[in-house]
Design an enzyme around this catalytic site. Sequence first.
Site, PDB file in Angstrom:
ATOM      1  CE1 TYR A  66      -4.361  -0.943  -0.327  1.00 58.10           C
ATOM      2  CE2 TYR A  66      -3.458  -2.872   0.777  1.00 58.10           C
ATOM      3  CZ  TYR A  66      -4.461  -2.268   0.039  1.00 58.10           C
ATOM      4  OH  TYR A  66      -5.559  -2.997  -0.354  1.00 58.10           O
ATOM      5  CD  GLN A 100     -17.061   0.923  -7.974  1.00 60.30           C
ATOM      6  OE1 GLN A 100     -17.021  -0.288  -7.819  1.00 60.30           O
ATOM      7  NE2 GLN A 100     -17.349   1.456  -9.137  1.00 60.30           N
ATOM      8  CG  ASP A 103      -7.726   7.798  -7.688  1.00 60.31           C
ATOM      9  OD1 ASP A 103      -8.560   8.670  -7.406  1.00 60.31           O
ATOM     10  OD2 ASP A 103      -7.834   7.063  -8.706  1.00 60.31           O
ATOM     11  CG  HIS A 118     -14.480   0.459  -2.653  1.00 57.95           C
ATOM     12  ND1 HIS A 118     -14.395  -0.013  -3.935  1.00 57.95           N
ATOM     13  CD2 HIS A 118     -15.663  -0.004  -2.168  1.00 57.95           C
ATOM     14  CE1 HIS A 118     -15.495  -0.726  -4.225  1.00 57.95           C
ATOM     15  NE2 HIS A 118     -16.268  -0.725  -3.172  1.00 57.95           N
ATOM     16  CB  CYS A 146      -3.687   1.694  17.894  1.00 59.38           C
ATOM     17  SG  CYS A 146      -4.922   2.732  18.672  1.00 59.38           S
ATOM     18  N   GLY A 186     -16.448   4.225 -16.123  1.00 62.61           N
ATOM     19  CA  GLY A 186     -15.212   3.473 -15.910  1.00 62.61           C
ATOM     20  C   GLY A 186     -15.272   2.438 -14.810  1.00 62.61           C
ATOM     21  CB  THR A 187     -17.300   1.001 -12.513  1.00 61.14           C
ATOM     22  OG1 THR A 187     -17.381  -0.154 -11.662  1.00 61.14           O
ATOM     23  CG2 THR A 187     -18.694   1.489 -12.846  1.00 61.14           C
TER      24      THR A 187
HETATM   25  P1  OAD Z   1     -12.309  -2.514 -12.852  1.00 64.00           P
HETATM   26  O1  OAD Z   1     -10.850  -2.659 -13.079  1.00 64.00           O
HETATM   27  O2  OAD Z   1     -13.086  -3.722 -12.474  1.00 64.00           O
HETATM   28  O3  OAD Z   1     -12.960  -1.938 -14.160  1.00 64.00           O
HETATM   29  C1  OAD Z   1     -12.432  -0.818 -14.822  1.00 64.00           C
HETATM   30  C2  OAD Z   1     -13.384  -0.428 -15.929  1.00 64.00           C
HETATM   31  O4  OAD Z   1     -12.906   0.766 -16.524  1.00 64.00           O
HETATM   32  C3  OAD Z   1     -13.503  -1.466 -17.044  1.00 64.00           C
HETATM   33  O5  OAD Z   1     -14.873  -1.679 -17.323  1.00 64.00           O
HETATM   34  C4  OAD Z   1     -12.795  -0.781 -18.224  1.00 64.00           C
HETATM   35  O6  OAD Z   1     -13.375  -1.136 -19.482  1.00 64.00           O
HETATM   36  C5  OAD Z   1     -13.005   0.674 -17.931  1.00 64.00           C
HETATM   37  N1  OAD Z   1     -11.996   1.602 -18.472  1.00 64.00           N
HETATM   38  C6  OAD Z   1     -10.653   1.428 -18.565  1.00 64.00           C
HETATM   39  N2  OAD Z   1     -10.067   2.532 -19.021  1.00 64.00           N
HETATM   40  C7  OAD Z   1     -11.052   3.444 -19.248  1.00 64.00           C
HETATM   41  C8  OAD Z   1     -11.078   4.793 -19.712  1.00 64.00           C
HETATM   42  N3  OAD Z   1      -9.974   5.447 -20.039  1.00 64.00           N
HETATM   43  N4  OAD Z   1     -12.279   5.417 -19.799  1.00 64.00           N
HETATM   44  C9  OAD Z   1     -13.424   4.762 -19.457  1.00 64.00           C
HETATM   45  N5  OAD Z   1     -13.456   3.502 -19.010  1.00 64.00           N
HETATM   46  C10 OAD Z   1     -12.288   2.852 -18.899  1.00 64.00           C
HETATM   47  O7  OAD Z   1     -12.477  -1.345 -11.775  1.00 64.00           O
HETATM   48  P2  OAD Z   1     -13.730  -1.030 -10.843  1.00 64.00           P
HETATM   49  O8  OAD Z   1     -15.008  -1.313 -11.531  1.00 64.00           O
HETATM   50  O9  OAD Z   1     -13.500   0.331 -10.311  1.00 64.00           O
HETATM   51  O10 OAD Z   1     -12.485  -2.619  -4.794  1.00 64.00           O
HETATM   52  O11 OAD Z   1     -13.508  -2.078  -9.669  1.00 64.00           O
HETATM   53  C11 OAD Z   1     -14.364  -2.047  -8.587  1.00 64.00           C
HETATM   54  C12 OAD Z   1     -13.655  -2.474  -7.346  1.00 64.00           C
HETATM   55  O12 OAD Z   1     -13.002  -3.734  -7.551  1.00 64.00           O
HETATM   56  C13 OAD Z   1     -12.512  -1.575  -6.927  1.00 64.00           C
HETATM   57  O13 OAD Z   1     -12.923  -0.404  -6.250  1.00 64.00           O
HETATM   58  C14 OAD Z   1     -11.743  -2.470  -6.017  1.00 64.00           C
HETATM   59  C15 OAD Z   1     -11.758  -3.764  -6.807  1.00 64.00           C
HETATM   60  O14 OAD Z   1     -11.789  -4.892  -6.062  1.00 64.00           O
HETATM   61  C16 OAD Z   1     -11.844  -2.609  -3.630  1.00 64.00           C
HETATM   62  O15 OAD Z   1     -10.638  -2.461  -3.555  1.00 64.00           O
HETATM   63  C17 OAD Z   1     -12.740  -2.794  -2.456  1.00 64.00           C
END
Ligand code: OAD
Length: 245
Positions: A66, A100, A103, A118, A146, A186-187
């Site tokens: 981390y 989510q 950063d 998150h 702690c 972007g998720t």
């Molecule tokens: P993912 O890595 O699962 O998905 C990223 C998404 O962004 C994908 O659908 C890509 O197609 C899309 N993508 C990539 N580059 C892009 C761009 N330039 N513009 C638009 N879209 C783009 O990430 P998350 O959905 O955020 O949780 O993942 C969810 C959670 O899974 C995270 O917060 C994390 C992980 O486990 C925890 O750490 C609790």
Amino acid sequence: MFAVSLLEAVRAAQRVVVLTGAGISAESGIPTFRDAMEGMWSRFRPEDLASPQGFRRDPQQVWAWYAERRGKVLKCQPNPGHVALADWQRRCAELLLVTQNVDRLHQRAGAQNVHELHGNLYEIKCTKHGAPSAWPEPIPDMPPTCPHCGDWLRPNVVWFGEALPMDVFEAASQAVPQADLCVVIGTSGLVYPAAHLPLLALQSQVPVLEINKETTDLSQRAQWFLQGASGQLLPQLLRAAFPED
Ligand code: OAD
């Protein structure tokens, strides 16, 4: 290039809820989680690095991972997608930004009141009783303990198997059915309960706009789907919706 109905919806929306994921920060140089090949989890086992058990087993390794991620993120800058959302928030009566991502690039682009589902890479907290505080500088090799209970301090991020901060999730869940527009950027929509928010919008007949480089399970069901990079599409969309500025 954009549907007239979408431009009208963006222009007219007074209450907007935006859900972002790792994709919005990809153009800032932060790897996404699941994108094949470059995703972080293709190089590490999540259960070793992002779980309470993994931390108990090897606090030093998890802390170091981390610390490294945090160092990289601090060097990254918000991209035009983050900036466009912060601008939209300033012009919109009510735009709730729910992310989510850990950063804080939305905040660094000027967004206010960002709902972090998150956690974040900017704080640590006691393993036992929470209470977030800033990361120590310089960062020690081992996690600090702690001062109250002596247990480890750990990154203030949500790990696999842990609950989301309920107040943050509830505020987002309450805002979605009241919104005029829900924007999902972007998720991959694979991680719940965050992925429930767009479904709640669909159930509540709230129009959904999805922006993603790839299609997802949501793409067919969203009112509008824009395929491409959010760092390009968001500024273009907002310029097209508000050409007078
Ligand atoms: P993912 O890595 O699962 O998905 C990223 C998404 O962004 C994908 O659908 C890509 O197609 C899309 N993508 C990539 N580059 C892009 C761009 N330039 N513009 C638009 N879209 C783009 O990430 P998350 O959905 O955020 O949780 O993942 C969810 C959670 O899974 C995270 O917060 C994390 C992980 O486990 C925890 O750490 C609790």
